[in-house]
Design an enzyme around this catalytic site. Structure first.
Site, mmCIF file in Angstrom:
data_model
loop_
_atom_site.group_PDB
_atom_site.id
_atom_site.type_symbol
_atom_site.label_atom_id
_atom_site.label_comp_id
_atom_site.label_asym_id
_atom_site.label_seq_id
_atom_site.Cartn_x
_atom_site.Cartn_y
_atom_site.Cartn_z
ATOM 1 N N PRO A 225 56.081 95.486 35.132
ATOM 2 C CA PRO A 225 57.219 95.764 36.010
ATOM 3 C C PRO A 225 58.478 94.964 35.712
ATOM 4 O O PRO A 225 59.520 95.229 36.289
ATOM 5 C CB PRO A 225 56.666 95.413 37.395
ATOM 6 C CG PRO A 225 55.641 94.357 37.121
ATOM 7 C CD PRO A 225 55.012 94.733 35.814
ATOM 8 N N ASP A 248 62.247 101.878 26.717
ATOM 9 C CA ASP A 248 62.983 102.633 27.728
ATOM 10 C C ASP A 248 63.951 101.699 28.452
ATOM 11 O O ASP A 248 63.924 100.476 28.265
ATOM 12 C CB ASP A 248 62.044 103.374 28.678
ATOM 13 C CG ASP A 248 61.208 102.459 29.555
ATOM 14 O OD1 ASP A 248 61.688 101.379 29.933
ATOM 15 O OD2 ASP A 248 60.061 102.838 29.892
ATOM 16 N N LYS A 270 65.844 106.651 29.277
ATOM 17 C CA LYS A 270 65.920 107.910 30.006
ATOM 18 C C LYS A 270 66.207 107.580 31.453
ATOM 19 O O LYS A 270 65.647 106.646 32.021
ATOM 20 C CB LYS A 270 64.618 108.693 29.913
ATOM 21 C CG LYS A 270 64.269 109.172 28.521
ATOM 22 C CD LYS A 270 62.938 109.882 28.477
ATOM 23 C CE LYS A 270 62.976 111.188 29.231
ATOM 24 N NZ LYS A 270 63.877 112.178 28.637
ATOM 25 N N GLY A 302 56.266 99.190 33.145
ATOM 26 C CA GLY A 302 55.079 99.505 33.924
ATOM 27 C C GLY A 302 53.904 99.828 33.033
ATOM 28 O O GLY A 302 53.641 99.144 32.053
ATOM 29 N N ASP A 303 53.189 100.894 33.374
ATOM 30 C CA ASP A 303 52.025 101.338 32.615
ATOM 31 C C ASP A 303 52.340 102.689 31.995
ATOM 32 O O ASP A 303 52.772 103.609 32.705
ATOM 33 C CB ASP A 303 50.804 101.443 33.535
ATOM 34 C CG ASP A 303 49.546 101.778 32.755
ATOM 35 O OD1 ASP A 303 48.732 100.877 32.551
ATOM 36 O OD2 ASP A 303 49.389 102.946 32.338
ATOM 37 N N MET A 383 60.200 106.741 41.340
ATOM 38 C CA MET A 383 61.449 107.503 41.113
ATOM 39 C C MET A 383 61.844 108.273 42.359
ATOM 40 O O MET A 383 62.163 109.464 42.308
ATOM 41 C CB MET A 383 61.278 108.448 39.912
ATOM 42 C CG MET A 383 61.012 107.710 38.602
ATOM 43 S SD MET A 383 60.488 108.779 37.234
ATOM 44 C CE MET A 383 58.765 109.081 37.666
ATOM 45 N N ALA A 412 60.753 95.210 41.462
ATOM 46 C CA ALA A 412 59.480 94.558 41.794
ATOM 47 C C ALA A 412 59.104 93.528 40.746
ATOM 48 O O ALA A 412 59.208 93.781 39.536
ATOM 49 C CB ALA A 412 58.369 95.610 41.904
#
Length: 465
Positions: A225, A248, A270, A302-303, A383, A412
């Site tokens: 995160p 990203d 993105k 994240g994952d 999102m 987070a």
């Protein structure tokens, strides 16, 4: 950083120290490890300094410093242990072009001397910009313990062999050779004695010359995160080996700092409902670099298995016949729920949790709103900032309790994390008024633990009345 760390070429150059007491001795013990020409200028020098001068380790000028003493000096140390004399001598050295350090005077010094771990030619410099010398000494002790004394011997032998290794192409193949030497063959050879190291190097080089070029490879890595300490060891190792990192927009700068300095870093950001690189272009970018035989890390916040378009990228990689590996990361929901002191599931509250996305490729995502509106449901909505009003309306339309707790966590796990505790009926305008700018995850059906405790206390008071 207020001080930019560099390694200054000092071999054969002058280093001048003004002072002959304890402060000067402390600096000289370090400076005599260099190949610089050391000149001490002192009216009353300690016996050790006289002995070092007699042994030819330095030159002693037994008087107060005067103009001309620092000409052509690379470094100057004012170590007189007297503020006025330090200021006077530093002014002379500064005028004569030397970099000046005044012992125990960080503000007026042009450079600072770090704590040093010496495994010549491997040198580790540790600095805290004068803020925490005790911390620097602790780090030095830890690094000293971690680096074997033989490391310097291996590095010196390896340095003499570098031109022979030029026969290997630059990049991964040459790095693989040196990694095999320093972390495998070299330490094993040195156990048999220094004479065994060169033959081991020659054998290892022959093996690498004969091996065919390695095929490209892709690691699909979860960056977590945002907090670098939440990065997995496997992810950290992938970044350390990567030739190319394609990331990203939500990957934090602190995470990108962990990539190899020589790696090519490519932003393939993105953004929902905004300008972005098309997924097809990202797929092509990954394949293009891996097809060159490079180690590519596709780095996702994240994952990668949670709303990360992982399957599309895997399909492109497989179609190109390239090997890949998935390195999972901590997803935003796990980090965010920890930040509000809650758990994603709880016996007697919810035995399941839904992971939802606020939008799909064509707009706002649709879900089973009737099931989600039932009492006791919990969902983590990714999102969901731009679709908050849509989600709020659908849930209320299907009978959700307007007082259902909703918590929005921005950034987070990061230092600038924000927590907004609200209810379904107030989700909008709460989000609009908060003017969130970072990535956010929304928990439907969860309140921060402190807010939940306060609400329960209020209910108990009302029941008692």
């Amino acid at each position: 950083m207020q001080h930019f760390p560099i390694f200054l070429a000092i071999a054969g150059r002058r280093i001048v120290v003004s002072g002959g007491g304890d402060a000067a001795l402390a600096k000289l013990r370090l400076l005599m490890k260099t190949e610089g020409h050391i000149n001490v200028v002192a009216v009353d020098a300690a016996p050790e300094i006289h002995r070092w001068a007699a042994e030819g380790k330095l030159t002693l000028t037994p008087r107060a410093m005067d103009r001309g003493d620092a000409i052509c000096a690379a470094l100057f140390y004012a170590a007189n242990e007297d503020a006025e004399e330090d200021a006077r001598t530093a002014a002379i050295a500064n005028a004569e072009g030397a970099l000046v350090n005044i012992v125990d005077n960080l503000h007026d010094s042009q450079f600072i001397t770090p704590a040093i771990v010496d495994r010549d030619p491997v040198v580790v410099a540790i600095g805290t910009e004068g803020a925490a010398p005790v911390l620097a000494r602790k780090i030095k002790a830890d690094v000293e313990a971690a680096l074997p004394a033989s490391l310097g011997v291996l590095a010196r032998i390896g340095k003499t062999f570098r031109h022979a290794v030029d026969v290997l192409p630059m990049g991964a193949k040459r790095r693989d050779f040196w990694s095999a030497f320093y972390f495998n063959r070299g330490p094993k050879a040195i156990e048999a004695g220094q004479d065994a190291v060169i033959p081991a190097l020659e054998t290892l080089l022959d093996e690498h010359i004969m091996t065919t070029d390695k095929a490209g490879h892709v690691d699909l890595v979860g960056a977590g995160p945002g907090d670098p300490e939440l990065l997995t060891l496997k992810a950290r190792n992938a970044l350390d080996k990567a030739d190319v990192v394609i990331h990203d927009r939500l990957v934090t700068p602190e995470i990108l700092e962990l990539a190899r300095r020589e790696a090519t870093i490519i932003d393939a950001g993105k953004e929902g409902f905004g300008a972005s690189m098309a997924q097809g272009d990202i797929d092509a970018l990954i394949v293009e670099h891996a097809a060159k035989g490079l180690h590519v890390v596709r780095l996702k916040a994240g994952d990668p298995t949670v709303f990360g378009r992982l399957d599309e990228e895997i399909e492109a990689i497989e179609a190109a016949g390239i090997s890949y590996r998935i390195v999972p990361g901590i997803t935003a929901a796990s980090a965010a729920v920890a930040g509000i002191g809650q758990s994603l599931t709880k016996r007697g509250r919810n035995s399941a949790i839904r992971f939802l996305t606020g939008h799909d490729t064509k707009g706002f995502a649709d879900h089973d709103w009737r099931a989600l509106a039932a009492a006791g449901e919990v969902a983590a909505i990714y999102m969901g900032k731009k679709s908050a009003r849509f989600i709020q309306g659908r849930l209320l339309m299907h009978g959700a309790n307007p007082d259902t707790p909703v918590t929005v966590i921005e950034n987070a796990s990061r230092t600038d994390q924000r927590i907004l505790a609200t209810t379904l009926s107030q989700l909008e305008p709460t989000l609009t008024n908060a003017n969130l700018s970072g990535p956010a995850i929304t928990f439907y059906g969860l309140a921060p633990r402190h807010a939940l405790a306060a609400a329960n206390t209020l209910l108990l008071k009302e029941a008692a009345q």
